[in-house]
Design a protein around this motif. Structure first.
Motif, PDB file in Angstrom:
ATOM      1  N   HIS A   7      19.366   6.734   5.398  1.00  0.00           N
ATOM      2  CA  HIS A   7      18.574   7.552   4.209  1.00  0.00           C
ATOM      3  C   HIS A   7      18.268   6.654   2.920  1.00  0.00           C
ATOM      4  CE1 HIS A   7      19.572  11.104   7.102  1.00  0.00           C
ATOM      5  NE2 HIS A   7      20.838  10.445   6.925  1.00  0.00           N
ATOM      6  N   SER A  32      16.250   8.566   8.729  1.00  0.00           N
ATOM      7  CA  SER A  32      16.051   9.689   9.132  1.00  0.00           C
ATOM      8  C   SER A  32      15.697  10.653   7.786  1.00  0.00           C
ATOM      9  CB  SER A  32      17.382  10.322   9.752  1.00  0.00           C
ATOM     10  OG  SER A  32      17.227  11.683  10.168  1.00  0.00           O
ATOM     11  N   THR A  34      14.598  13.908   6.378  1.00  0.00           N
ATOM     12  CA  THR A  34      15.195  15.070   7.087  1.00  0.00           C
ATOM     13  C   THR A  34      15.343  16.105   5.848  1.00  0.00           C
ATOM     14  OG1 THR A  34      16.703  13.974   8.426  1.00  0.00           O
ATOM     15  CG2 THR A  34      17.051  16.342   8.127  1.00  0.00           C
ATOM     16  N   TYR A  36      16.736  18.753   3.516  1.00  0.00           N
ATOM     17  CA  TYR A  36      17.942  19.106   3.224  1.00  0.00           C
ATOM     18  C   TYR A  36      17.979  19.283   1.719  1.00  0.00           C
ATOM     19  CZ  TYR A  36      23.048  19.103   3.348  1.00  0.00           C
ATOM     20  OH  TYR A  36      24.394  19.317   2.950  1.00  0.00           O
ATOM     21  N   HIS A  62      17.730  19.090   8.611  1.00  0.00           N
ATOM     22  CA  HIS A  62      19.448  19.313   8.882  1.00  0.00           C
ATOM     23  C   HIS A  62      19.706  20.574   9.388  1.00  0.00           C
ATOM     24  CE1 HIS A  62      23.054  17.869   7.721  1.00  0.00           C
ATOM     25  NE2 HIS A  62      22.734  16.660   7.888  1.00  0.00           N
ATOM     26  N   GLU A  93      16.852  13.950  11.624  1.00  0.00           N
ATOM     27  CA  GLU A  93      17.804  14.415  12.521  1.00  0.00           C
ATOM     28  C   GLU A  93      17.861  16.267  12.322  1.00  0.00           C
ATOM     29  OE1 GLU A  93      21.909  13.912  10.238  1.00  0.00           O
ATOM     30  OE2 GLU A  93      20.426  12.706   9.297  1.00  0.00           O
ATOM     31  N   ASP A  97      26.168  21.860  12.811  1.00  0.00           N
ATOM     32  CA  ASP A  97      27.194  21.458  12.038  1.00  0.00           C
ATOM     33  C   ASP A  97      27.934  22.609  11.676  1.00  0.00           C
ATOM     34  OD1 ASP A  97      29.062  20.602   9.736  1.00  0.00           O
ATOM     35  OD2 ASP A  97      27.316  18.851   9.069  1.00  0.00           O
ATOM     36  N   HIS A 131      22.391  15.335  15.061  1.00  0.00           N
ATOM     37  CA  HIS A 131      23.512  15.496  14.166  1.00  0.00           C
ATOM     38  C   HIS A 131      24.554  16.527  14.582  1.00  0.00           C
ATOM     39  CE1 HIS A 131      25.564  15.927  10.076  1.00  0.00           C
ATOM     40  NE2 HIS A 131      26.000  16.995  10.561  1.00  0.00           N
TER      41      HIS A 131
END
Length: 252
Positions: A7, A32, A34, A36, A62, A93, A97, A131
């Protein structure tokens, strides 16, 4: 060497310097990009665009953002991906999570948005970057049902699951955590170099205490994999490069 997941955008103003330093040692870095929190994909894209050709971008959402269930933002990111589909090497990604998901509603938000972007990857005929944290098995099952090609980045699940994933045609990402995460080392023991990609997840997961991680540290991963498997550094380097080039269709 190729870092299959990093990143650069999180270095912010330092990103150009870090990228130029990495050029001296690496053939390529897959970044990636992403969505977030305040790290918006469109801002990261503009920051990294001058370095495309060495930096190969993915675009994703994410799971720690997905838990909020903001479908207005999902639509914005999806539109950005569609606009830049010719310039990316994968969707991601994205994934699950459960470490940070506080309740079942947040987990369900993650699942719904995960499936949404897997459908988009199928539409665009692109692979995905996964992820999965404390949800590796479920993420794998969702990937299997979707029928996408997936890279399970920064894998820290069980060795048994690692074998099941690669036997279904998906590569496993081994990152710099191999130095201090026992599960990563155990996974390497049951995998062959042809089944893995090496990565740093920079600026996270530094193998050196007190230091920020950088993509050049992918060398550490190759060294550790070679040590575990009883192979030469050059053999692991050559094989993992080929794996990354093949999976992401990199033009290097």
């Amino acid at each position: 060497m190729i870092d299959a997941h990093a990143h650069f955008e999180f270095y912010k103003k330092e990103a150009p310097r870090v990228i130029e330093e990495c050029r001296k040692e690496l053939r390529a870095v897959v970044d990636s990009i992403t969505e977030y929190r305040k790290a918006h994909v469109w801002k990261s894209w503009e920051l990294l665009k001058p370095y495309f050709g060495f930096v190969f971008p993915t675009l994703g959402y994410h799971p720690n953002e997905a838990r909020r269930g903001n479908w207005e933002k999902v639509e914005k990111v999806e539109s950005f991906i569609l606009e830049h589909r010719e310039g990316i090497v994968a969707i991601g990604e994205l994934g699950l999570d459960y470490h940070y998901a506080e309740n079942e509603r947040q987990r369900e938000n993650q699942r719904e948005i995960f499936r949404h972007f897997l459908d988009l990857a199928l539409e665009l005929k692109l692979p995905v970057v996964i992820h999965a944290r404390e949800a590796e098995k479920e993420a794998f099952e969702i990937v299997q049902r979707a029928g996408v090609r997936a890279y399970f980045h920064s894998f820290a699940g069980s060795a048994e699951l690692a074998r099941e994933i690669v036997e279904n045609g998906h590569p496993i990402g081994i990152n710099t955590g191999i130095v201090f995460i026992p599960e990563v080392r155990e996974a390497v023991k049951v995998l062959e170099p042809k089944e893995i990609l090496v990565e740093t997840d920079s600026p996270y997961m530094s193998p050196f205490k007190g230091q920020r991680n950088v993509p050049c540290n992918v060398r550490v991963v190759i060294e550790e994999v070679a040590d575990v498997k009883g192979l030469d550094f050059e053999e692991v380097e050559r094989t993992t490069e080929k794996n990354a080039i093949r999976f992401f269709s990199l033009k290097v």
